[in-house]
Design an enzyme around this catalytic site. Structure first.
Site, PDB file in Angstrom:
ATOM      1  N   ASP A 133       0.900  -1.239   0.127  1.00  0.00           N
ATOM      2  CA  ASP A 133      -0.078  -0.043  -0.025  1.00  0.00           C
ATOM      3  C   ASP A 133       0.758   1.373  -0.123  1.00  0.00           C
ATOM      4  O   ASP A 133       0.516   2.015  -0.509  1.00  0.00           O
ATOM      5  CB  ASP A 133      -0.986  -0.038   1.191  1.00  0.00           C
ATOM      6  CG  ASP A 133      -1.822  -0.873   0.932  1.00  0.00           C
ATOM      7  OD1 ASP A 133      -2.916  -0.900   2.116  1.00  0.00           O
ATOM      8  OD2 ASP A 133      -2.036  -1.590   0.130  1.00  0.00           O
ATOM      9  N   SER A 134       1.853   1.277   0.870  1.00  0.00           N
ATOM     10  CA  SER A 134       2.831   2.373   1.025  1.00  0.00           C
ATOM     11  C   SER A 134       3.537   2.839  -0.504  1.00  0.00           C
ATOM     12  O   SER A 134       3.814   3.898  -0.789  1.00  0.00           O
ATOM     13  CB  SER A 134       3.748   2.193   2.180  1.00  0.00           C
ATOM     14  OG  SER A 134       4.654   1.112   1.797  1.00  0.00           O
TER      15      SER A 134
ATOM     16  N   TYR B 224       2.179   1.850  -3.439  1.00  0.00           N
ATOM     17  CA  TYR B 224       1.047   2.405  -4.215  1.00  0.00           C
ATOM     18  C   TYR B 224       0.820   3.957  -3.970  1.00  0.00           C
ATOM     19  O   TYR B 224       0.711   4.974  -4.913  1.00  0.00           O
ATOM     20  CB  TYR B 224      -0.370   1.883  -4.086  1.00  0.00           C
ATOM     21  CG  TYR B 224      -1.432   2.177  -4.710  1.00  0.00           C
ATOM     22  CD1 TYR B 224      -2.136   3.230  -4.206  1.00  0.00           C
ATOM     23  CD2 TYR B 224      -1.707   1.584  -5.986  1.00  0.00           C
ATOM     24  CE1 TYR B 224      -3.252   3.518  -4.933  1.00  0.00           C
ATOM     25  CE2 TYR B 224      -2.780   2.059  -6.598  1.00  0.00           C
ATOM     26  CZ  TYR B 224      -3.529   3.047  -5.976  1.00  0.00           C
ATOM     27  OH  TYR B 224      -4.515   3.625  -6.936  1.00  0.00           O
TER      28      TYR B 224
ATOM     29  N   SER C  62     -13.675  10.611  -1.327  1.00  0.00           N
ATOM     30  CA  SER C  62     -12.303  10.139  -0.471  1.00  0.00           C
ATOM     31  C   SER C  62     -11.991  11.053   0.414  1.00  0.00           C
ATOM     32  O   SER C  62     -12.374  12.179   0.472  1.00  0.00           O
ATOM     33  CB  SER C  62     -11.470   9.741  -1.559  1.00  0.00           C
ATOM     34  OG  SER C  62     -11.237  10.650  -2.322  1.00  0.00           O
TER      35      SER C  62
ATOM     36  N   GLU D  11     -10.148   9.247  14.827  1.00  0.00           N
ATOM     37  CA  GLU D  11     -10.851   7.777  14.645  1.00  0.00           C
ATOM     38  C   GLU D  11      -9.571   6.759  14.102  1.00  0.00           C
ATOM     39  O   GLU D  11      -8.718   7.176  13.181  1.00  0.00           O
ATOM     40  CB  GLU D  11     -11.794   7.619  13.568  1.00  0.00           C
ATOM     41  CG  GLU D  11     -12.796   8.685  14.242  1.00  0.00           C
ATOM     42  CD  GLU D  11     -14.152   8.582  13.375  1.00  0.00           C
ATOM     43  OE1 GLU D  11     -14.182   7.873  12.439  1.00  0.00           O
ATOM     44  OE2 GLU D  11     -15.044   9.528  13.568  1.00  0.00           O
TER      45      GLU D  11
ATOM     46  N   LYS E 131      -8.034   4.552  11.122  1.00  0.00           N
ATOM     47  CA  LYS E 131      -8.598   4.470   9.648  1.00  0.00           C
ATOM     48  C   LYS E 131      -8.437   3.036   9.425  1.00  0.00           C
ATOM     49  O   LYS E 131      -7.336   2.217   9.081  1.00  0.00           O
ATOM     50  CB  LYS E 131      -7.488   5.216   8.901  1.00  0.00           C
ATOM     51  CG  LYS E 131      -7.807   5.373   7.459  1.00  0.00           C
ATOM     52  CD  LYS E 131      -6.865   6.240   6.683  1.00  0.00           C
ATOM     53  CE  LYS E 131      -7.550   6.674   5.388  1.00  0.00           C
ATOM     54  NZ  LYS E 131      -7.496   5.588   4.649  1.00  0.00           N
TER      55      LYS E 131
ATOM     56  N   GLU F 104     -17.148   0.725   7.330  1.00  0.00           N
ATOM     57  CA  GLU F 104     -16.315   0.097   6.655  1.00  0.00           C
ATOM     58  C   GLU F 104     -16.415  -1.757   6.855  1.00  0.00           C
ATOM     59  O   GLU F 104     -16.586  -1.908   8.138  1.00  0.00           O
ATOM     60  CB  GLU F 104     -14.654   0.243   7.133  1.00  0.00           C
ATOM     61  CG  GLU F 104     -13.701  -0.226   6.465  1.00  0.00           C
ATOM     62  CD  GLU F 104     -13.107   1.006   5.192  1.00  0.00           C
ATOM     63  OE1 GLU F 104     -14.053   2.115   5.175  1.00  0.00           O
ATOM     64  OE2 GLU F 104     -12.076   0.791   4.590  1.00  0.00           O
TER      65      GLU F 104
ATOM     66  N   LYS G 158     -11.149  14.416  12.140  1.00  0.00           N
ATOM     67  CA  LYS G 158     -12.345  15.157  11.569  1.00  0.00           C
ATOM     68  C   LYS G 158     -12.506  16.339  12.461  1.00  0.00           C
ATOM     69  O   LYS G 158     -12.253  16.316  13.693  1.00  0.00           O
ATOM     70  CB  LYS G 158     -13.582  14.214  11.333  1.00  0.00           C
ATOM     71  CG  LYS G 158     -13.261  12.976  10.753  1.00  0.00           C
ATOM     72  CD  LYS G 158     -14.534  11.973  10.846  1.00  0.00           C
ATOM     73  CE  LYS G 158     -14.283  10.968  10.158  1.00  0.00           C
ATOM     74  NZ  LYS G 158     -15.293   9.769  10.383  1.00  0.00           N
TER      75      LYS G 158
HETATM   76  S1  IVH Z   1     -14.613   9.178   6.981  1.00  0.00           S
HETATM   77  C1  IVH Z   1     -15.801  12.099   3.194  1.00  0.00           C
HETATM   78  N1  IVH Z   1     -13.728   7.478   8.896  1.00  0.00           N
HETATM   79  O1  IVH Z   1     -10.939   5.933   4.216  1.00  0.00           O
HETATM   80  C2  IVH Z   1     -15.315  10.668   3.348  1.00  0.00           C
HETATM   81  N2  IVH Z   1     -13.198   7.082   6.531  1.00  0.00           N
HETATM   82  O2  IVH Z   1      -9.366   7.454   2.187  1.00  0.00           O
HETATM   83  C3  IVH Z   1     -15.374  10.433   4.781  1.00  0.00           C
HETATM   84  N3  IVH Z   1     -11.816   5.079   6.151  1.00  0.00           N
HETATM   85  O3  IVH Z   1     -13.215   5.573   1.525  1.00  0.00           O
HETATM   86  C4  IVH Z   1     -14.577   9.412   5.180  1.00  0.00           C
HETATM   87  N4  IVH Z   1     -11.787   4.758   8.405  1.00  0.00           N
HETATM   88  O4  IVH Z   1     -13.643   3.932   3.559  1.00  0.00           O
HETATM   89  C5  IVH Z   1     -13.846   7.651   7.598  1.00  0.00           C
HETATM   90  N5  IVH Z   1     -12.831   6.203  10.570  1.00  0.00           N
HETATM   91  C6  IVH Z   1     -12.908   6.586   9.237  1.00  0.00           C
HETATM   92  C7  IVH Z   1     -12.380   5.699   8.199  1.00  0.00           C
HETATM   93  C8  IVH Z   1     -12.613   5.900   6.886  1.00  0.00           C
HETATM   94  C9  IVH Z   1     -11.615   4.108   7.005  1.00  0.00           C
HETATM   95  C10 IVH Z   1     -11.971   4.964   4.692  1.00  0.00           C
HETATM   96  C11 IVH Z   1     -13.232   5.042   4.154  1.00  0.00           C
HETATM   97  C12 IVH Z   1     -12.784   6.006   2.859  1.00  0.00           C
HETATM   98  C13 IVH Z   1     -11.360   6.242   2.943  1.00  0.00           C
HETATM   99  C14 IVH Z   1     -10.813   7.306   2.466  1.00  0.00           C
END
Ligand code: IVH
Length: 396
Positions: free
Chosen positions: A34-35, A37, A83, A114, A116, A176, A293
């Protein structure tokens, strides 16, 4: 234009990214870390920023990866699944915060931090409290309807009920789907014993499971859903922060991340990021970073979006554990007892916080096994070993 070296480089990067996307999203067989990529992606992004006039029409930079396959019904997302931008170090994190502070002058900002999750983004629709639809992100605009498979996920409410809050007429939850590490290990061990295909990582195991047309197969896989947001709620839930929305979702039985923080400063965000990077091996699920966020929903609205990414959120990736570089030379090192060991001299590259310029190739057998030659592009990755051995993988 064709002979412009920048265009040639952009074309090469676009082709490489497309090849790896196909391996990752369609074949469930990642051909690169991944890194690495991300590295290709960022090389292209940097070139595009430097030469905006040369941006190629088919550049993936402003698109979300993954085309829907033809075998499931597809549907257009009412609210597009966008994204996230990414930051990779403290400096970029602080720049993200400064951009926010400039737009929200004299306002107190709290950050919701949060995990990821490294799985698949899914949208769930609940109509009058009943799970009616599960859709993949697809290309962000249109996804695949995989409701039958989604309904087999055990930690996910199929019917909403709560003695604390009213059930909305319509609720769209975003989150997810992933395969927790323990389940992944078990599944691979079982498959290996049966002589069946094993999965490269939990993300690909989850993707492969959701893509099955037969829901019995998905049902036999240890999948889990973690919620991270609400795309629609009618009537409105009346909540005013991200953290309160997550808390509200838990009333209905949705799982949220094992770790989750509210920070009053961006310095504190950095501390939590470092803490979680340490705790990462102990977590039940794979994560590839943190998501930061702005907590207040009104502030989020005010910040809005830039192109296809929210200004109010960013991914904060953990340091690369693998990176691409080239072999400059292969030397033979003479040990104290006179033994000869081949060593690859590399174009120096940062991996997991250290710069690597030499990697042992151990012996001639390893050179043959890797088929590594001067000028080759190789992947250097840091093993968990504290003595920091580096291993090579060769791309041909
Ligand atoms: S919030 C407007 N929160 O990361 C988009 N996304 O790189 C708000 N993801 O497609 C997304 N953990 O599938 C959010 N705690 C989290 C997340 C998260 C994984 C994924 C998500 C998104 C991707 C973006």
């Amino acid at each position: 234009m064709e002979n412009n070296p920048v265009v040639t480089q952009m074309r090469q990067l676009i082709q490489l990214i497309a090849k790896h996307n196909h391996a990752y999203y369609v074949m469930d067989q990642p051909s690169i870390e991944d890194s690495e990529y991300d590295q290709l992606f960022h090389q292209l992004k940097a070139l595009e920023q430097q030469y905006p006039d040369l941006v190629q029409a088919d550049s993936p930079v402003n698109k979300v990866g993954g085309k829907p396959l033809s075998k499931f019904e597809t549907i257009t997302h009412t609210v597009p699944m966008l994204s996230l931008g990414n930051v990779f170090n403290q400096e970029e994190l602080f720049a993200f915060a400064r951009r926010i502070e400039e737009r929200l002058q004299n306002q107190k900002i709290h950050y919701d931090v949060e995990l990821k999750f490294d799985g698949l983004a899914i949208s769930l629709w609940y109509e009058n409290g009943i799970l009616t639809r599960g859709v993949t992100r697809g290309d962000g605009e249109t996804g695949e309807v995989i409701t039958q498979n989604i309904k087999t996920i055990r930690n996910l409410p199929k019917v909403l009920s709560s003695d604390k809050v009213a059930v909305p007429r319509l609720l769209e939850v975003r989150g997810e789907v992933l395969m927790p590490k323990a389940g992944f290990e078990r599944l691979n061990a079982e498959n290996e014993a049966k002589g069946e295909k094993t999965f490269a990582n939990p993300r690909n195991a989850a993707a492969g499971s959701l893509r099955q047309l037969d829901p019995n197969i998905a049902a036999s896989r240890p999948l889990a859903f973690y919620a991270y947001g609400i795309a629609q709620c009618e009537p409105n839930h009346g909540l005013n922060s991200m953290s309160a929305s997550l808390e509200w979702l838990t009333n209905f039985g949705f799982a949220v991340g094992e770790r989750h923080f509210i920070c009053d400063s961006i310095q504190e965000v950095q501390e939590k990021y470092e803490q979680i990077n340490q705790e990462r091996p102990n977590l039940a699920v794979e994560i590839d970073g943190m998501v930061i966020k702005v907590d207040d929903l009104q502030q989020q609205q005010k910040l809005g979006f830039l192109s296809r990414e929210p200004r109010w959120a960013t991914g904060y990736k953990f340091p690369a554990v693998a990176a691409l570089t080239t072999v400059e030379n292969i030397d033979w090192q003479v040990g104290r007892t006179g033994t000869l060991t081949p060593v690859a001299r590399l174009n120096p590259v940062a991996v997991g916080g250290v710069t690597v310029s030499n990697v042992t190739l151990h012996n001639i057998g390893e050179i043959h096994r890797l088929d590594v030659r001067i000028g080759d592009t190789v992947s250097v990755y840091r093993s968990g070993d504290v003595r920091c051995h580096h291993k090579l993988k060769c791309f041909k």
